[in-house]
Write a protein that holds these residues in place. Structure first.
Motif, PDB file in Angstrom:
ATOM      1  N   PRO A  92       0.792  -1.223   0.000  1.00 12.24           N
ATOM      2  CA  PRO A  92       0.000   0.000   0.000  1.00 12.24           C
ATOM      3  C   PRO A  92       0.830   1.282   0.000  1.00 12.24           C
TER       4      PRO A  92
ATOM      5  N   LYS B 180       1.331   3.488  -3.210  1.00 11.78           N
ATOM      6  CA  LYS B 180       0.225   4.290  -3.756  1.00 11.78           C
ATOM      7  C   LYS B 180       0.502   5.788  -3.611  1.00 11.78           C
ATOM      8  N   GLU B 181      -0.246   6.573  -4.385  1.00  8.67           N
ATOM      9  CA  GLU B 181      -0.125   8.030  -4.245  1.00  8.67           C
ATOM     10  C   GLU B 181      -0.989   8.508  -3.082  1.00  8.67           C
TER      11      GLU B 181
ATOM     12  N   SER C 179       4.205   9.513  -3.805  1.00  9.24           N
ATOM     13  CA  SER C 179       4.346   8.148  -3.289  1.00  9.24           C
ATOM     14  C   SER C 179       5.316   8.199  -2.121  1.00  9.24           C
TER      15      SER C 179
END
Ligand SMILES: Cc1ncc(C[n+]2csc(CCOP(=O)(O)OP(=O)(O)O)c2C)c(N)n1
Ligand code: SF4
Length: 350
Positions: free
Chosen positions: A11, A14-15, A21
């Motif tokens: 996870p 992710k952005e 990120s």
């Protein structure tokens, strides 16, 4: 050498809400001893700022001198940074924070840097309630200069060479509450879940958020006689001190429930007894916080969690009514009184 950056799989790749990120929050490669608690804390700092979606460019990192004070180089390379003289980081951070209240400030220090040479600076910073996250990576020794006892070393704890500390320790959390801190917490470097939660709360707090983190020195303070070792901290979750020499070890990581006491064994056989505050603990009561801290010490434990919180306390910048725009970018016509005002003052003095 350890790589201080988070494992960027899953996870964290992710952005976040500002389109970054976790990689955007990384720093340089750590030069600390493998297994040093300080690296584990850097990883949680990266995670907390990433998950809180704070832009690295809006962050100012401050530190003094010590292994702990080197760590701002290992997270958020894109942030501003100032590595101050030993024990003098609070003065620099105070000035910078007042000059630009838009900065999100974080200070990383050691128990030598903050509780020994820099104690006076730290106490005045707490008293003024400067808006910043202030972390003490507490290992009970001066790691960088080969492991002498610091002012947080427990009485009776022992160095690797057999020297016994015969002075009582300072409890930095109790001291912070006494000096008027509005956010006081204690964590353990080997408990990342609790650490990242406390860091997020600290980032969100408007004022000085003080976090004392038991961060074992695996090289000079992680042995049997140490009360700041990984094992001791894990067993006595109440106050952190660990000293010892641990050559190249895997970091110790624990996960335990609120209210639980955990006996943690360090690589060298020493132990730490951690006690996590209960789920229903009320951090709004300063007297209770002091009682719990003292009780934990008597039981040989290190109490972890947010020990005291005053959300209504005003930060120094708010008290002074400092404008939002950084002082350095205000134009001359705003910061300079007009000639008539100066003439009037002169006339009044005549
Ligand atoms: C004015 C001054 N005095 C002494 C030193 C030597 N010195 C460097 S780091 C340090 C102690 C660091 O201990 P701590 O803050 O606990 O950090 P750690 O290395 O344990 O993370 C000392 C005494 C120095 N650099 N400057
Ligand atoms: S000497 Fe101790 S505090 Fe310094 S990097 Fe090594 S383990 Fe960490």
């Amino acid at each position: 050498m350890a790589d201080s950056v988070l494992n960027l799989t899953g996870p964290v790749a992710k952005e976040n809400r500002v389109g970054l990120s976790a990689l955007d929050y990384k720093g340089g490669k750590s030069t600390l001893c493998a297994g040093c608690g300080h690296d584990a804390i850097s990883n949680q700092i990266i995670r907390a700022f990433y998950e809180m979606s704070v832009k690295p460019e809006s962050v100012a990192k401050f530190s003094g001198i010590g292994c702990s004070s080197k760590t701002p180089a290992y997270f958020m390379s894109r942030a501003h940074g100032f590595n101050a003289v030993h024990g003098r980081m609070p003065a620099v951070a105070t000035g910078a924070t007042l000059a630009n209240r838009k900065l999100v400030s974080i200070g990383v220090s050691g128990d030598g840097d903050s509780a020994s040479i820099g104690l006076g600076q730290l106490l005045h910073m707490i008293r003024r309630n400067i808006s910043m996250v202030y972390i003490v990576e507490n290992n009970g020794v001066y790691g960088l200069t080969k492991g002498q006892f610091s002012a947080t070393a427990d009485e009776g704890s022992q160095l690797k060479n057999g020297v016994i500390n015969d002075l009582p320790p300072m409890d930095l959390c109790a001291l912070a509450i006494t000096c008027g801190a509005g956010f006081v917490a204690r964590g353990f470097a080997g408990d990342p879940k609790q650490m990242v939660t406390m860091l997020k709360a600290a980032i969100a707090y408007d004022g000085l958020a003080f976090i004392d983190v038991i961060s074992p020195c695996v090289t000079f303070n992680n042995h049997e006689g140490s009360t700041k070792s990984y094992p001791y901290a894990k067993e006595h979750d109440e106050i952190l001190h660990q000293v010892g020499f641990v050559p190249s070890f895997e970091p110790i990581e624990i996960d335990y429930e609120p209210g639980e006491v955990r006996d943690v064994s360090l690589h060298d056989g020493s132990r730490v007894l951690l006690k996590k505050l209960e789920e229903d603990y009320d951090p709004g009561d300063a007297n209770q916080a002091m009682t719990r801290l003292h009780r934990a010490v008597s039981a040989g434990q290190m109490l972890t969690g947010i020990v005291y919180l005053d959300p209504a306390k005003k930060s120094f910048t708010s008290q002074l009514g400092i404008v939002d725009e950084p002082l350095g970018t205000l134009s001359q016509d705003v910061i300079r009184p007009p000639k008539e005002a100066l003439d009037q003052i002169m006339a009044e003095l005549m």
